[in-house]
Structures are given as structure tokens and as C-alpha cells.
Design an enzyme around this catalytic site. Sequence first.
Site, short mmCIF file in Angstrom:
data_model
loop_
_atom_site.label_atom_id
_atom_site.label_comp_id
_atom_site.label_asym_id
_atom_site.label_seq_id
_atom_site.Cartn_x
_atom_site.Cartn_y
_atom_site.Cartn_z
CD GLU A 1 29.98 34.18 38.62
OE1 GLU A 1 29.92 34.14 40.09
OE2 GLU A 1 29.62 35.10 38.11
N GLY A 2 34.82 33.13 40.85
CA GLY A 2 36.04 32.44 41.47
C GLY A 2 36.93 32.02 40.51
#
Length: 598
Positions: free
Chosen positions: A441-442
Site C-alpha cells: 500500500e505504498g
Amino acid sequence: MTIYRAPIQDTLFVLNDVLGFQRYSNLPGFSDATPDVLEAILAEGAKLAENVMHPLNRVGDMEGCVRHDDGSVTTPKGFKDAYDQYREGGWMGLAAPAEFGGQGLPYAVHTAVSEYMISANMALMMYPGLTQGAIAAIVTHGTDEQKATWLPRLIGGAWTGTMNLTEPHCGTDLGLLRTKAAPNGDGTYRISGQKIFISAGEHDMSDNIVHLVLARAEGAPEGVKGISLFIVPKFKLDASGNPGERNTLSCGSIEEKMGIHGNSTCVMNYDEAEGTLLGELNGGLKAMFTMMNEARLGVGLQGLSVSEIAYQNAVSYARDRLQGRSLSGAKAPDKKADPIIVHPDIRRSLMTMKAFNEAGRALALWTAIKSDVAHRSGDDKDRQAADDYTGLMTPVVKGVLTDKGFDHAVMAQQVFGGHGYIEEHGMSQFVRDARIAMIYEGANGIQALDLVGRKLAQNGGRAVQAFFKEVGEFCEENRADEKMAPFTKSLKKGLNDLQAATMWLVQNAMAKPDNAGAASTDYMHLFGLVALGYMWAQMAKSAQAKLADGANGGSPFYDTKLVTARFFMERVMPETATRLARISSGADTLMALPAEAF
């Protein structure tokens, strides 16, 4: 076998006494979560986490998921039954809109319960966790028809959802994606391409899997401006809206991972699979961030949750393991050695984890309440302020809680000594499982860049200035209270360091962007220290008020809060000065060497 007990008392203290949960009873859903109902929900969630999900944690780690020749995937033994209990209990729709079958309760309640279940079994909880992101995206960007078609069964848990973003050649830089979407002429599209690292991409726990897939429509601009988001189900729906013909997508393989073995992380192949546009054409980035931000807060919660269960097991071991004698004299003279919990260095580890977990829980719940206000308040000003806060704090929650969650899993493993390195004690699994939360998620370096490069300057710095004002006013309001001095003085010093770092970035980052990149991770953690310190100052104030009211009742709960708060302010908060010194050093030395010198 590892142990786990849901921290219900601590959650209730944070929600009711520190964050004033009942003050929000004018917002939709909050009035239904009365103190009695809230406690009952947490208790039932704890039972499911402790008795059903946690016993399967090691099973999932050892067995993993199995892909069969036809592309289907079998989850570890017991996972489907556990998921069925989760689904039948209505946990998927706890905070989802009532009009689509959810219970409409606050997102903060969902967050509180989710912490317990993630602690108990992170890999298992990723299946419903990814579904929450799909639900959020469809609620926000779907047409009325799409909402009616997909939401009831996603919210009911009969179907699950995924996010399909990453491709073999691109991760964070989504402008490079190659997955194509060709129009069929009837409002549907043919989706072709390959996605990797797709959590819960294929499994045997639900009747259908609703993939949200980023792709580029024919003729779309290059880069991120040409990205669209599509709903691509595993099974197409028949005329009655039920799963029918199999779509032309498949799990090509299951990734061989360091941890979270119980979750099927898949390579997904799309071969002209039928999909429908979600949101606007070429507006996929906006729709993606709706589910991405939901997922980032959930991943931050994973960091906290693993830190909590690792801490609980470290405490249990430290109480029982006999090793050496206390430096100040024998504490268990009737035994051949003292339990290691008497040793200062073991206490340092345990107190560090404890202080982080309790402040991290408060920060996660506070952010969840702000999200509720942003989505449910009828007051434009309140909604804007809450939305500003959640946007600012999302990279902090994701980055800081997962970095520290991994650090503390390792710290808890160290308490076990050699036994922590042996698989049968379970500490290795916590370390391996926690590691991914810093990446997906980054990656956390991206979170830090997002904070420094986008969030600080957004709307003229409105969000960060509001945060500075709130923390500063708290310190000023309690400055004359001698009992609060140990907390407010340290918090104010941390806030001063954060403001100085922010000003340094304002003065040095525009002309030399590498200064921003070099400072970003330290700035994110500096921000996190102040946010966690603010949580501790508020918890200390609430604990003092309870003690003054005679609420302790012989329980050490509130006294323990005050000691832990002092530890955080004395031993953790001073790190803000170190972070500031690193930030102020700039990027020159960091960027000086040519690439070939490494």
C-alpha cells in the site's frame, strides 16, 4: 503456542474517557453505539479473535495456501470456517451503510474490533480487509446500479474484494502500467494484462471475488492521467445477479513470501476479462486513492496489531523465564534465578513496546473518529477539518505504526533470546508477518514523501497548522497544572522541534527538492512522535481525572497509565531532537557520492 488477549479495557478507556466517543452521538451511527453496546461489540469481537482466529495463526503460517492445476486456491485448514463465522456475525458490514445491508456503526468501532482480529491472525484478516477497500471505492464512485449490484453481497461477506494495482514492471509509479481495457460497445470492457502481489486474489472462502483493476482504456493519455478503474468479477453475473459464467481471469501462481503465508498473494492474469468502469473514464487515480487510503489506515493498524501480540507474548515469557539475578538483589530468593522481567534492559524493551502500543491504539482510534466526522457530519466546517486531519495523518499512521510495529516484533523476539529464533515459539512469524506492512500500500519511504511533498503544502498548509494549533493549545491550557507538567513540557519540546523541522523544509526544500527527500522519513517519524506524545498527554490527563474521582477502585490501571506516559515522555519523546538534527543536515552528504561509488 502463542497467546493473545484483546485489550478491551484499554480500548474503552481511549474511546470513552480520552477521545469522548459519546460526544459524537449527533452523528449517524454513533447514537447506536451506546457504552453498553460498544462494550458488548468489543467483547464479542474479542471472543472471535481469541478463540477462533488466533488458534489458526500458526496453522496458516505452516500450511500456507495451495494453488491447484485449474488455477483454484485452497486456503489453510480452518480458514474458511473462521471466515464463515466472521461473515455470519455481520462483522464485514459493521460500519458499512445500512441501506446496503451494513450496520452503519462508526468506523471507529470497526477499527477497534479489527485491531483484535488482526492481532489474532493477520493473514486471515486480509481477506475481509481488502474487501473493505473495495466497498469504500464502490460506495464513493459507483453508480446506483453498481452499488445495488455489488455492495449488498460484499458487505454481507458472501463475496470478497481485491485491489489490482501493481504490475511486474511498475509498483508505485502507476503511470507505467500496461493493462489494457478495450470497449465492447455495450458499456463493458475487455481487460487484458497481468497484475502481481494481489492479496486474496483467489481463494475458496467466498462465492465470488470482485477485483478492482487499474487499466488503460484504448486511446487514453499516457501516464497517470490515462488510468481508469474497473470492476472485474471472478464470475460474471447472470440475469438474476448471481455468479454465473467464469470470467477469463485466473491465478497464475501464488507468490512465495517471507510471511503472511495464510493469505493467497497471487499473480493474476486477465485475458479479455469482462469488466465495467468504476467512476469516470481516466479518473482511476482518484477512485484508487479512495480504496488506497482506506487500505493504508488498515495497514497502519496491522503494524499496531502485530506489535501488540508480540508484546503480550514477550511479557508472558519474561515473567516465567528464569535467568540471572536482579542487579539490586534477588527478587525471587526461593528460586535459583530471577525472572528476566526484573532486568532493566528487558524492562526497556517491554516498556518501549507498551508505550507505543497504547499511544498507537489511541492514534488509530482518533484517526478513525476523524474519518467518521469527515464522512458523516452535516457541518461543512467540521467535515473539512476532519478530512484535512485524516489526509495529513494517513501517511503518518501507515508509515510510523508499521515501521515501529516491525521494530517491536523484533524487540519482542529479542526478549525470548534463542527461543525467539526457533519457529515453535511463534515470534519468528510475528517478525515475518510484520515486515510486509512496511512495504505494501505504498512503501514507507513513499508515505514519507507524500507527507512532505503533498500533505504539508496542501490548501496552504491548513491541515498541519491546525494540528500545531491543537497540540499547542492543549499544552497551554494545562501549563499551570503541576501534575501535567511532566507530560506537557516534553510534548511542547517535541512540538517545537516539529515546527522547526517544518520551517526548515519551507525554507530549504523548494529551491533544492533533494532536501525534502532526504528529510522525509525523519520528518514522518518526528511527526509521529509528536502525535503519539499528544495521545499520551491526553491519556495522562484522563487517568489523573479518574484517580481524582476515586475511580481506581483498587485497580492499578490508571496508575500504570501515568507511569507509562512518563516513560514515553522521558525515554521516547527526546528522539524528536535527533530527528530534527538529521533533517537540518540537508541532502548534501547524502547525495554527494556518484552512483558508481556505492
